[in-house]
Design an enzyme around this catalytic site. Structure first.
Site, PDB file in Angstrom:
ATOM      1  N   ARG A 109       0.638  -0.900   0.002  1.00  0.00           N
ATOM      2  CA  ARG A 109       0.150  -0.262  -0.222  1.00  0.00           C
ATOM      3  C   ARG A 109       0.870   1.251   0.068  1.00  0.00           C
ATOM      4  O   ARG A 109       1.437   1.712   0.781  1.00  0.00           O
ATOM      5  CB  ARG A 109      -0.967  -0.109   1.314  1.00  0.00           C
ATOM      6  N   HIS A 136      -6.975   1.016  -6.432  1.00  0.00           N
ATOM      7  CA  HIS A 136      -7.544   0.424  -5.494  1.00  0.00           C
ATOM      8  C   HIS A 136      -8.388  -1.356  -5.667  1.00  0.00           C
ATOM      9  O   HIS A 136      -9.217  -1.495  -5.870  1.00  0.00           O
ATOM     10  CB  HIS A 136      -7.852   0.583  -4.491  1.00  0.00           C
ATOM     11  N   GLN A 139     -10.160  -4.092  -3.823  1.00  0.00           N
ATOM     12  CA  GLN A 139     -11.431  -3.193  -3.200  1.00  0.00           C
ATOM     13  C   GLN A 139     -12.691  -3.647  -4.632  1.00  0.00           C
ATOM     14  O   GLN A 139     -13.619  -3.784  -4.741  1.00  0.00           O
ATOM     15  CB  GLN A 139     -10.831  -2.039  -2.814  1.00  0.00           C
ATOM     16  N   ASP A 227     -17.038   7.459  -1.937  1.00  0.00           N
ATOM     17  CA  ASP A 227     -16.058   6.985  -0.664  1.00  0.00           C
ATOM     18  C   ASP A 227     -15.121   8.678  -0.582  1.00  0.00           C
ATOM     19  O   ASP A 227     -16.397  10.023  -1.088  1.00  0.00           O
ATOM     20  CB  ASP A 227     -14.430   7.009  -2.195  1.00  0.00           C
ATOM     21  N   CYS A 270     -15.926   1.272  -0.301  1.00  0.00           N
ATOM     22  CA  CYS A 270     -14.967   0.485   0.295  1.00  0.00           C
ATOM     23  C   CYS A 270     -14.991   1.412   1.706  1.00  0.00           C
ATOM     24  O   CYS A 270     -14.183   0.099   2.251  1.00  0.00           O
ATOM     25  CB  CYS A 270     -13.930   1.053  -0.823  1.00  0.00           C
ATOM     26  N   ARG A 298     -13.730  -8.590   0.733  1.00  0.00           N
ATOM     27  CA  ARG A 298     -12.419  -7.860   1.042  1.00  0.00           C
ATOM     28  C   ARG A 298     -11.633  -9.321   1.113  1.00  0.00           C
ATOM     29  O   ARG A 298     -10.532  -9.710   0.210  1.00  0.00           O
ATOM     30  CB  ARG A 298     -11.981  -7.293   2.069  1.00  0.00           C
TER      31      ARG A 298
END
Ligand code: CP
Ligand code: NVA
Length: 311
Positions: A109, A136, A139, A227, A270, A298
């Protein structure tokens, strides 16, 4: 794990770098893990090690990868940037060369997509994108799985993105192309997704409808997604956040917005979420919200990714 072991390393870097068949295969693997508890007995990753490097905070990514790895028989080790030599200037390339002598797969990450690419270029073991400033993809694998569990195949369905054209928006655009659904994006003019990803989608026949009007985007949508208004790595000053707030206030997903979508439309996010900013509490905590399934998925989707990378 030796330096010359990689004929063809299966990196999971981004949805635009993998073909639709491979992504579907990974999703099927993840769904089998969830539905049938597949691989619970076999422990196909016994003796395999995952290294996770975090340059930014995480709750879901960190726990779901570690638990998923253990459920498949393997183990995970975590490096924070501060607390490792990365934080003191050791290069990503050298870190990659060292880690792949110890572990079988690396998840990163990162604040800079370039770090992910440098890691992959110098690693003889698979590298997984656990979020960058640009995308991402893990996700999105969970999100497509969640959509299909609730509403059936996503192909030819309509998803509406409302808010910041950030890393999640870019991955939704990648997913729309790969999984062949229509994506309607409503963002303020200056927060549109990067032109490069829009050009890529157009060149690949993507059905991406770009605009500034939330009502037009959600009209007829099967799924409404949003988001945070300030992502990790964005300027965290109060003046930046206030400016974002002013720009995005009209893009909040509330009951009025959800009423314009289809009657059975679901709401996705998310997480982490900010109730009262990008989403009203009545929506994220209401009957159309599938955010907890999304978070659970996930785990399952990433087990599919780990199995694809390693077996
Ligand atoms: N959605 C997501 O990636 O959550 P974390 O930041 O908690 O990992
Ligand atoms: N856009 C958010 C996603 C968090 C999972 C961020 O990058 O902070």
């Amino acid at each position: 794990m030796s330096a010359d072991s990689s004929a063809e390393v299966r990196h999971f870097l981004d949805l635009d770098r993998l073909d639709a068949g491979t992504l579907r295969q990974i999703l099927d693997l993840g769904s089998a893990c969830k539905r049938d508890g597949a691989f619970v007995e076999e422990k196909p990753l016994a003796g395999r090690q995952l290294a996770m490097i975090f340059e930014k905070p995480s709750t879901r990514t960190r726990v779901s990868f570690e638990v998923g790895m253990r459920q498949l028989g393997g183990q995970a080790v975590i490096l924070e940037q501060q607390g490792s030599q990365l934080g003191r200037g050791e290069t990503v390339a050298d870190t990659a060369r060292v880690l792949c002598r110890y572990v079988d797969v690396i998840m990163l990450r990162t604040t800079r997509e370039e770090n992910l690419l440098e890691l992959a270029e110098n690693s003889t073991v698979p590298v997984i994108n656990g979020l960058t400033n640009r995308t991402h993809p893990c996700q999105l694998m969970a999100d497509v799985m969640t959509f299909e569990e609730h509403l059936g195949p996503i192909k030819d369905r309509r998803v509406a993105w409302c808010g910041d054209g950030n890393n999640m928006a870019t991955s939704w655009i990648h997913a729309a192309v790969r999984f062949e659904f229509e994506l309607r994006v409503a963002t303020p003019e200056e927060l549109q997704p990067p032109q490069a990803v829009l050009d890529w989608a157009a060149a690949h026949g993507g059905r991406i409808v770009l605009g500034n009007d939330v009502e037009a985007a959600v009209d007829g949508a099967d799924c409404v997604v949003t988001d945070v208004w300030t992502s990790m790595g964005d300027d965290e000053t109060e003046s930046f956040k206030q400016r974002r707030h002013n720009l995005l206030a009209g893009y909040r997903v509330d009951e009025r917005v959800m009423r314009i979508a289809n009657d059975d439309a679901i709401f996705m996010h998310c997480l982490p979420a900010h109730r009262g900013e990008e989403v009203a509490a009545e929506v994220i905590d209401g009957p159309r919200s599938v955010v907890w399934d999304e978070a659970e998925n996930r785990l399952h989707a990433q087990k599919g990714i780990l199995l694809w990378c390693l077996t």
